[in-house]
Motif scaffolding. Structure first.
Motif, PDB file in Angstrom:
ATOM      1  N   LYS A 108      -6.227  -5.924   9.062  1.00 30.07           N
ATOM      2  CA  LYS A 108      -6.795  -5.306  10.003  1.00 30.07           C
ATOM      3  C   LYS A 108      -6.851  -3.921  10.631  1.00 30.07           C
ATOM      4  N   LEU A 109      -6.354  -3.171   9.516  1.00 25.88           N
ATOM      5  CA  LEU A 109      -5.788  -1.843   9.769  1.00 25.88           C
ATOM      6  C   LEU A 109      -6.958  -0.979   8.973  1.00 25.88           C
ATOM      7  N   ASP A 110      -6.927  -0.126   9.423  1.00 19.27           N
ATOM      8  CA  ASP A 110      -7.506   1.258   8.234  1.00 19.27           C
ATOM      9  C   ASP A 110      -6.513   1.895   7.299  1.00 19.27           C
ATOM     10  N   LEU A 111      -6.537   1.068   6.063  1.00 15.21           N
ATOM     11  CA  LEU A 111      -5.267   2.106   5.545  1.00 15.21           C
ATOM     12  C   LEU A 111      -5.747   3.439   4.439  1.00 15.21           C
ATOM     13  N   THR A 112      -7.144   4.295   4.682  1.00 16.74           N
ATOM     14  CA  THR A 112      -7.947   5.062   3.918  1.00 16.74           C
ATOM     15  C   THR A 112      -6.896   6.624   4.365  1.00 16.74           C
ATOM     16  N   SER A 113      -5.512   6.512   5.305  1.00 19.39           N
ATOM     17  CA  SER A 113      -5.152   7.260   5.268  1.00 19.39           C
ATOM     18  C   SER A 113      -4.015   7.539   4.371  1.00 19.39           C
ATOM     19  N   HIS A 114      -3.673   6.721   3.571  1.00 14.13           N
ATOM     20  CA  HIS A 114      -2.779   6.830   2.327  1.00 14.13           C
ATOM     21  C   HIS A 114      -3.771   6.486   1.201  1.00 14.13           C
ATOM     22  N   ASP A 115      -2.591   7.827   0.221  1.00 14.33           N
ATOM     23  CA  ASP A 115      -3.540   8.417  -1.354  1.00 14.33           C
ATOM     24  C   ASP A 115      -2.469   7.072  -1.842  1.00 14.33           C
ATOM     25  N   PHE A 116      -1.745   6.517  -1.982  1.00 11.41           N
ATOM     26  CA  PHE A 116      -0.822   5.644  -2.640  1.00 11.41           C
ATOM     27  C   PHE A 116      -0.348   4.198  -1.539  1.00 11.41           C
ATOM     28  N   LEU A 117      -0.381   3.108  -2.647  1.00 11.16           N
ATOM     29  CA  LEU A 117      -0.149   1.731  -2.370  1.00 11.16           C
ATOM     30  C   LEU A 117       0.740   0.832  -2.804  1.00 11.16           C
ATOM     31  N   TYR A 118       1.139   0.165  -2.520  1.00 15.46           N
ATOM     32  CA  TYR A 118       2.564  -1.002  -3.071  1.00 15.46           C
ATOM     33  C   TYR A 118       2.211  -2.063  -2.281  1.00 15.46           C
ATOM     34  N   THR A 119       1.862  -2.735  -3.344  1.00 18.12           N
ATOM     35  CA  THR A 119       1.868  -4.497  -2.763  1.00 18.12           C
ATOM     36  C   THR A 119       3.027  -5.488  -3.774  1.00 18.12           C
ATOM     37  N   TYR A 120       3.487  -6.643  -2.970  1.00 24.52           N
ATOM     38  CA  TYR A 120       3.580  -8.129  -3.672  1.00 24.52           C
ATOM     39  C   TYR A 120       3.120  -8.873  -3.083  1.00 24.52           C
ATOM     40  N   LEU A 121       2.104  -9.395  -3.195  1.00 21.88           N
ATOM     41  CA  LEU A 121       1.331 -10.459  -2.338  1.00 21.88           C
ATOM     42  C   LEU A 121       0.746 -11.126  -3.626  1.00 21.88           C
ATOM     43  N   TYR A 122       0.829 -12.755  -2.535  1.00 24.02           N
ATOM     44  CA  TYR A 122       0.281 -13.749  -3.240  1.00 24.02           C
ATOM     45  C   TYR A 122      -1.405 -13.845  -3.875  1.00 24.02           C
ATOM     46  N   PRO A 123      -1.684 -14.204  -5.050  1.00 24.15           N
ATOM     47  CA  PRO A 123      -2.935 -14.691  -5.242  1.00 24.15           C
ATOM     48  C   PRO A 123      -4.083 -14.328  -4.214  1.00 24.15           C
ATOM     49  N   GLY A 124      -3.887 -15.087  -3.138  1.00 21.70           N
ATOM     50  CA  GLY A 124      -4.909 -15.381  -2.219  1.00 21.70           C
ATOM     51  C   GLY A 124      -5.565 -13.674  -1.143  1.00 21.70           C
ATOM     52  N   ALA A 125      -4.175 -12.810  -0.933  1.00 24.70           N
ATOM     53  CA  ALA A 125      -4.137 -12.442  -0.538  1.00 24.70           C
ATOM     54  C   ALA A 125      -4.301 -10.882  -1.226  1.00 24.70           C
ATOM     55  N   MET A 126      -3.941 -10.901  -2.284  1.00 25.57           N
ATOM     56  CA  MET A 126      -5.145  -9.641  -3.446  1.00 25.57           C
ATOM     57  C   MET A 126      -6.444  -9.878  -3.455  1.00 25.57           C
ATOM     58  N   ARG A 127      -6.861 -11.124  -3.962  1.00 24.13           N
ATOM     59  CA  ARG A 127      -8.349 -11.759  -3.401  1.00 24.13           C
ATOM     60  C   ARG A 127      -8.843 -10.316  -2.070  1.00 24.13           C
ATOM     61  N   LYS A 128      -8.139 -11.275  -1.156  1.00 19.31           N
ATOM     62  CA  LYS A 128      -8.534 -10.138   0.161  1.00 19.31           C
ATOM     63  C   LYS A 128      -8.615  -8.504   0.381  1.00 19.31           C
ATOM     64  N   LEU A 129      -7.695  -8.475  -0.293  1.00 18.32           N
ATOM     65  CA  LEU A 129      -6.844  -6.744  -0.634  1.00 18.32           C
ATOM     66  C   LEU A 129      -8.246  -6.389  -1.452  1.00 18.32           C
ATOM     67  N   SER A 130      -8.301  -6.895  -2.593  1.00 17.45           N
ATOM     68  CA  SER A 130      -9.472  -6.277  -3.394  1.00 17.45           C
ATOM     69  C   SER A 130     -10.313  -5.862  -3.041  1.00 17.45           C
ATOM     70  N   LEU A 131     -11.131  -7.108  -1.914  1.00 21.82           N
ATOM     71  CA  LEU A 131     -12.706  -6.870  -0.908  1.00 21.82           C
ATOM     72  C   LEU A 131     -11.767  -5.575   0.137  1.00 21.82           C
ATOM     73  N   LYS A 132     -11.615  -5.356   1.076  1.00 21.03           N
ATOM     74  CA  LYS A 132     -10.696  -4.573   1.607  1.00 21.03           C
ATOM     75  C   LYS A 132     -10.403  -3.362   1.005  1.00 21.03           C
ATOM     76  N   ILE A 133     -10.295  -3.199  -0.347  1.00 22.44           N
ATOM     77  CA  ILE A 133      -9.951  -1.305  -1.027  1.00 22.44           C
ATOM     78  C   ILE A 133     -11.586  -1.380  -1.374  1.00 22.44           C
ATOM     79  N   HIS A 134     -12.555  -1.839  -1.919  1.00 22.42           N
ATOM     80  CA  HIS A 134     -13.317  -1.516  -2.615  1.00 22.42           C
ATOM     81  C   HIS A 134     -14.088   0.064  -1.611  1.00 22.42           C
ATOM     82  N   SER A 135     -14.112   0.218  -0.836  1.00 22.69           N
ATOM     83  CA  SER A 135     -14.699   1.209  -0.186  1.00 22.69           C
ATOM     84  C   SER A 135     -13.689   2.127  -0.029  1.00 22.69           C
TER      85      SER A 135
END
Length: 174
Positions: A108-135
């Motif tokens: 629910k947050l704007d992550l565009t200020s970060h130039d490096f992201l790290y995650t260890y999420l489950y597949p469902g959250a990765m699908r959601k993240l894929s959509l979020k960072i698309h733009s």
């Protein structure tokens, strides 16, 4: 009396973990030492200004990144109460000045200020993240174990001596 207090504390901690797991869909899962070593090995050429750990758990990567990149701003996003409290305690005890801990849903947050992201999420959250960072503008994303759907990894490496044969994926958006 001590035993009763200890039991109440243990039950409270377990309850907090269960509630957090239900709310987020996953238990806090620490990044193994072997995975951390591989992550730093394949991501060492990067010099990020702002790193976000998405779903920080107890902060294994947050504090590793803080040591590895002392000039970068490290933001740990964690929703579950108990891991969040541990993150705060670790930050205070070890006086990490470049670590910021946020108890909010990063989706629910704007992550565009970060130039490096790290995650260890489950597949469902990765699908959601894929959509979020698309733009999202330019960034590097490192994912432990789970790939980012509909994206091609710039680099993929197996974690040696890992029982689950996990992989580290690096994605780049120029």
């Amino acid at each position: 009396m001590f035993i009763i207090i200890a039991l109440i504390l243990i039950i409270f901690i377990l309850l907090m973990l269960v509630i957090g797991t239900i709310a987020t869909g996953i238990t806090p899962t620490p990044t193994s030492a072997a995975a951390r070593k591989k992550i730093f090995e394949i991501s060492s050429p990067h010099t990020p200004d702002s790193i976000a750990e998405l779903g920080a758990g107890f902060g294994a990567m947050t504090f590793s990144y803080a040591r590895q990149f002392p000039n970068a701003k490290i933001t740990a996003y964690e929703m579950s109460w108990f891991p969040w409290m541990i993150l705060l305690l670790r930050k205070l005890l070890f006086r990490y000045r470049n670590v910021y801990i946020i108890r909010k849903d990063f989706f629910k947050l704007d992550l565009t200020s970060h130039d490096f992201l790290y995650t260890y999420l489950y597949p469902g959250a990765m699908r959601k993240l894929s959509l979020k960072i698309h733009s999202h503008r330019k960034f590097t994303l490192v994912s432990n174990t789970f790939h980012l759907p509909d994206w091609s990894a710039a680099k993929k490496a197996r974690v040696p001596h890992d029982l689950s044969s996990s992989c580290i994926y690096i994605y780049k958006k120029p």
